[in-house]
Design a protein around this motif. Structure first.
Motif, short mmCIF file in Angstrom:
data_model
loop_
_atom_site.label_atom_id
_atom_site.label_comp_id
_atom_site.label_asym_id
_atom_site.label_seq_id
_atom_site.Cartn_x
_atom_site.Cartn_y
_atom_site.Cartn_z
N UNK A 39 14.69 19.37 8.55
CA UNK A 39 14.54 17.99 8.43
C UNK A 39 13.23 17.65 7.96
N UNK A 40 12.76 17.12 6.76
CA UNK A 40 11.55 16.91 6.45
C UNK A 40 11.21 15.43 6.41
N UNK A 41 10.14 14.99 6.94
CA UNK A 41 9.43 13.54 6.61
C UNK A 41 7.86 13.53 6.54
N UNK A 42 7.35 12.44 6.09
CA UNK A 42 6.03 12.64 5.93
C UNK A 42 5.61 11.48 5.65
N UNK A 43 4.25 11.46 4.87
CA UNK A 43 3.31 10.39 4.41
C UNK A 43 2.76 10.81 2.95
N UNK A 44 2.84 9.61 2.25
CA UNK A 44 2.47 9.93 0.67
C UNK A 44 0.99 9.09 0.64
N UNK A 45 -0.04 9.96 0.88
CA UNK A 45 -1.17 9.30 1.25
C UNK A 45 -2.40 8.90 0.01
N UNK A 46 -1.94 9.26 -1.21
CA UNK A 46 -2.91 9.16 -2.01
C UNK A 46 -2.65 7.81 -3.11
N UNK A 47 -3.67 7.61 -3.79
CA UNK A 47 -3.45 6.34 -5.04
C UNK A 47 -4.40 5.28 -4.84
N UNK A 48 -4.22 4.59 -5.88
CA UNK A 48 -5.21 3.76 -5.99
C UNK A 48 -5.25 2.34 -4.84
N UNK A 49 -3.91 2.29 -4.68
CA UNK A 49 -3.60 1.00 -3.73
C UNK A 49 -4.38 1.31 -2.23
N UNK A 50 -4.18 2.53 -1.92
CA UNK A 50 -4.52 3.05 -0.38
C UNK A 50 -6.15 2.98 -0.63
N UNK A 51 -6.77 3.35 -1.79
CA UNK A 51 -8.29 3.49 -2.10
C UNK A 51 -8.76 1.84 -1.95
N UNK A 52 -8.09 0.97 -2.77
CA UNK A 52 -8.47 -0.47 -2.75
C UNK A 52 -8.37 -0.94 -1.08
N UNK A 53 -7.17 -0.67 -0.47
CA UNK A 53 -7.19 -1.18 0.82
C UNK A 53 -8.21 -0.63 1.74
N UNK A 54 -8.34 0.50 1.72
CA UNK A 54 -9.51 1.12 2.49
C UNK A 54 -10.90 0.49 2.24
N UNK A 55 -11.04 0.40 0.91
CA UNK A 55 -12.39 -0.42 0.43
C UNK A 55 -12.50 -1.80 1.15
N UNK A 56 -11.18 -2.34 0.93
CA UNK A 56 -11.22 -3.90 1.66
C UNK A 56 -11.29 -3.83 3.26
N UNK A 57 -11.02 -2.80 3.58
CA UNK A 57 -11.07 -2.80 5.19
C UNK A 57 -12.43 -1.98 5.67
N UNK A 58 -13.33 -1.70 4.70
CA UNK A 58 -14.53 -1.23 5.02
C UNK A 58 -14.54 0.33 5.59
N UNK A 59 -13.38 1.06 5.39
CA UNK A 59 -13.46 2.43 5.97
C UNK A 59 -13.07 3.45 4.69
N UNK A 60 -13.25 4.65 5.01
CA UNK A 60 -12.86 5.61 3.90
C UNK A 60 -11.37 5.63 3.92
N UNK A 61 -10.86 6.16 2.42
CA UNK A 61 -9.43 6.10 2.50
C UNK A 61 -8.77 7.07 3.67
N UNK A 62 -9.26 8.15 3.98
CA UNK A 62 -8.69 9.10 5.08
C UNK A 62 -8.75 8.24 6.43
#
Ligand code: MSP
Length: 651
Positions: free
Chosen positions: A49-72
């Motif tokens: 049984x596999x689950x996980x997280x899909x962590x790339x993309x512009x939306x994440x990059x933008x949100x990280x920027x707005x939060x003042x942290x790196x995307x990682x």
């Protein structure tokens, strides 16, 4: 595969975007997948049984920027942080065997190899992308695909996009994919097939843009720096990289690929039933056996989403009602293939009727009577009454097969309905046999013992089959039946418990909930803790050079007066350090008296084009901070230290 296993079974959930904390809608699919995985294990399959997280993309990059942290850092917090994705799956008792993060090194490297393989075989080629892009959905659209000029998935605004990009020859696979959808059981429910064929394939499947150059948070195309792989390629192949495809981290591909089923929500059926099989065809890889597109959990008729502010917090619900009750509710109340309307009333009602009343009462009455009339254990001497017992016995011993038939179709609601028919029948059996009357005569004790045995045995079968939905409750019921076996082979047999079974007491499994009080308590909890409301952040970014074009200057108020015939406007005469007075009008009269502002040092944007307000020219704009408190608008002008000279530039 182990010798005793019936076979291998591979089941997956979508991998989640960690762009915000997950809500009950996300939990819905994962709980369903967990129930299916547990069911298959119960049947004797070796399950992955596999689950996980899909962590790339512009939306994440933008949100990280707005939060003042790196995307990682941003995704780490949502995945690993307190009340993050991993915490939620632990809370919901999700028995996944593997968790993939698309930022894991082995996955990133595998995606680069996969992209290169499709480039080398000619199915990925370089071209120029001109079209529309929906940022929240990370999707490209042609004009023909837009609905009223908006994204066909979320209905949101789309942007013009033009860039050099790689393309996947999706068009080449249109016929094969159409055949797959129309002539096999690959996609279920069947109703989703015509939607895919009519809306996407028949109008003409165009090649798919599979790389971006306008942001960097993605898997880099290693042979062409500046390009990152389209997030859906990166995401879809997780189902295989997590088994070891194109990497050495895992070695389960032979045992578990092709997947038995991908459970996914209906809005991502297009990616899973068109793009995913086409890419697998391109690489000559076996296709998953099935894709099941479930419905949405709706709130007030709409999909839950953070931006709409109508999400339901699974932590609050699990804390108040228990995890098993919540899991049960999700799969008992809504047909898996269709949308369902979530409400607190429905949740409480389901718990009261099914769990407190029907199941809970059956268990507590049966165990209490066994203990009251016979003490430690039932006597071995028991008297059957075929006329009174036959129906219950037939229903209980045939339950496993009826339940299995529904579970194999992912019809969780129907499988549970089968169990609850037997539970109702057992409650009726208590009334028909009136154990309290039998208990009055010593000579009726063998019959009484048999009645209670039949009830305990029925409870055993029902609880065993409830294990995939309510694992902790089933284990507790097994304990109360003296450690009753609940393995698959025992669940279609009546008479597995020893005749002298020793029941064990315990508190009510599901105490009845006072609907009114509970609704009021939930209402209270859902009220925002703070009375302060701030404007939502925009997801749109502005590039640095554009931002720098704003000229922000310190200005001193020489005079200020109300504008005649306006109850909103104040007219400011300002010293901006140039030697010439500057006039700015500002709609803040309800927040300040003109005289209290004279002499203050404020901040103005000075290079806006002049405009007229109530016939007076206004040359710029004064900056203020705005928010709402208890629904009331608040505003304060930004004031600087008076030692700052007029005209000082703010940067
Ligand atoms: N990252 C993609 C999936 C990639 S799979 C290769 C994605 N992520 S998501 O976090 O936005 O959504 C994950 C799943 O949650 C989707 O299947 C989606 O349908 C489901 N749900 C999100 N809100 C939901 C409801 N309100 N109701 C039911 N499921 C919904 O899509």
């Amino acid at each position: 595969m182990c010798e005793k296993c019936k076979g291998n079974y591979y089941i997956t959930t979508p991998i989640y975007y960690p762009s915000a904390k997950l809500h009950i809608g996300h939990a819905y699919c994962t709980v369903a997948t967990d129930a299916m995985a547990r069911f298959k294990r119960l049947q004797g399959y070796h399950v992955k049984f596999l689950t996980g997280t899909d962590e790339h993309g512009q939306k994440i990059e933008d949100k990280a920027k707005a939060a003042g942290v790196t995307p990682q850092q941003f995704v780490d917090d949502i995945v690993l942080g307190e009340r993050g994705v991993l915490d939620l799956w632990k809370l919901m008792n999700i028995s996944y065997d593997r968790f993939i993060r698309t930022t894991d090194d082995y996955h990133v490297e595998a995606i680069q190899k996969i992209f290169k393989r499709m480039y080398d075989n000619g199915d990925i080629y370089k071209g120029k992308y001109v079209g529309k892009y929906c940022k929240p959905c990370e999707s490209f659209w042609t004009d023909a695909q837009l609905v009223d000029g908006k994204c066909p998935d979320c209905g949101g605004e789309v942007q013009e996009a033009e860039e050099e990009a790689y393309f996947f020859r999706l068009s080449k696979y249109a016929d094969r994919v159409q055949d797959l959808l129309e002539n096999t059981d690959f996609l279920e429910p069947r109703s989703r097939v015509s939607e895919m064929v009519n809306n996407f394939i028949k109008p003409g499947l165009e090649d798919l843009c599979v790389s971006r150059t306008s942001f960097t948070w993605g898997v880099p195309v290693d042979f062409d720096p500046g390009h990152v792989v389209y997030v859906w390629i990166d995401a879809l192949f997780n189902y295989m990289t997590a088994l070891g495809f194109e990497n050495d981290k895992y070695h389960d591909l032979e045992d578990f690929w092709p997947a038995d089923v991908h459970f996914i929500g209906k809005e991502i059926v297009r990616f899973h039933s068109i793009i995913w099989p086409a890419m697998l065809m391109s690489l000559n890889l076996p296709l998953p056996k099935k894709v099941f597109g479930h419905g949405w959990l709706l709130l007030d008729g709409g999909k839950m989403s953070k931006s709409k502010g109508n999400v339901v917090d699974p932590y609050i619900l699990a804390e108040r009602f228990g995890v098993d009750a919540l899991r049960f509710f999700l799969l008992r109340s809504f047909p898996f293939g269709s949308d369902g309307n979530f409400s607190n009333e429905l949740l409480i009602n389901t718990i009261n009727v099914d769990l407190a009343n029907d199941l809970g009462n059956l268990v507590s009455r049966t165990v209490a009577m066994a203990l009251k009339y016979f003490g430690e254990a039932l006597p071995a001497q028991q008297q059957e009454n075929p006329e009174l017992d036959a129906e219950l016995l037939a229903m209980a011993s045939g339950l496993r097969d009826r339940y299995e038939e529904q579970m194999e179709k992912f019809a969780f609601q129907n499988a549970l309905a089968e169990i609850f028919k037997v539970i109702s029948r057992a409650n009726k059996y208590i009334d028909e046999n009136a154990p309290w009357v039998l208990a009055k005569e010593e000579e009726n004790k063998p019959r009484l013992a048999r009645v209670l045995y039949n009830l305990l045995e029925t409870v055993r079968i029902c609880a065993g089959l409830l294990t995939p939905f309510m694992p902790d409750t089933a284990a507790e019921i097994s304990r109360r039946l003296g450690g009753a076996p609940m393995d698959w082979d025992s669940l279609n047999k009546f008479g597995v418990l020893p005749a002298d079974v020793a029941a064990v007491s315990g508190p009510a499994l599901f105490p009845r909930i006072d609907m009114e009080k509970e609704l009021a308590a939930l209402e209270e909890l859902s009220k925002p803790k703070s009375t302060i409301e701030i404007e939502p952040y925009t997801e749109e970014s502005v590039d640095f050079d554009t931002f720098c074009k704003n000229e922000l200057r310190a200005v001193k108020v020489k005079s200020c007066e109300n504008v005649k015939k306006s109850d909103k406007l104040l007219c400011f005469t300002l010293d901006d350090g140039t030697g010439t007075d500057r006039q700015i009008l500002s709609g803040i009269a309800k927040f300040y008296k003109p005289e209290e502002l004279v002499g203050k040092t404020l901040v103005a944007i000075t290079n806006l084009p002049p405009r007229k307000m109530m016939g007076k020219p206004s040359c710029g704009m004064l900056l203020s901070a705005v928010h709402k408190d208890k629904g009331e608008e608040k505003l304060q002008l930004i004031m600087l230290d008076d030692s700052i000279p007029a005209g000082a530039k703010l940067c």
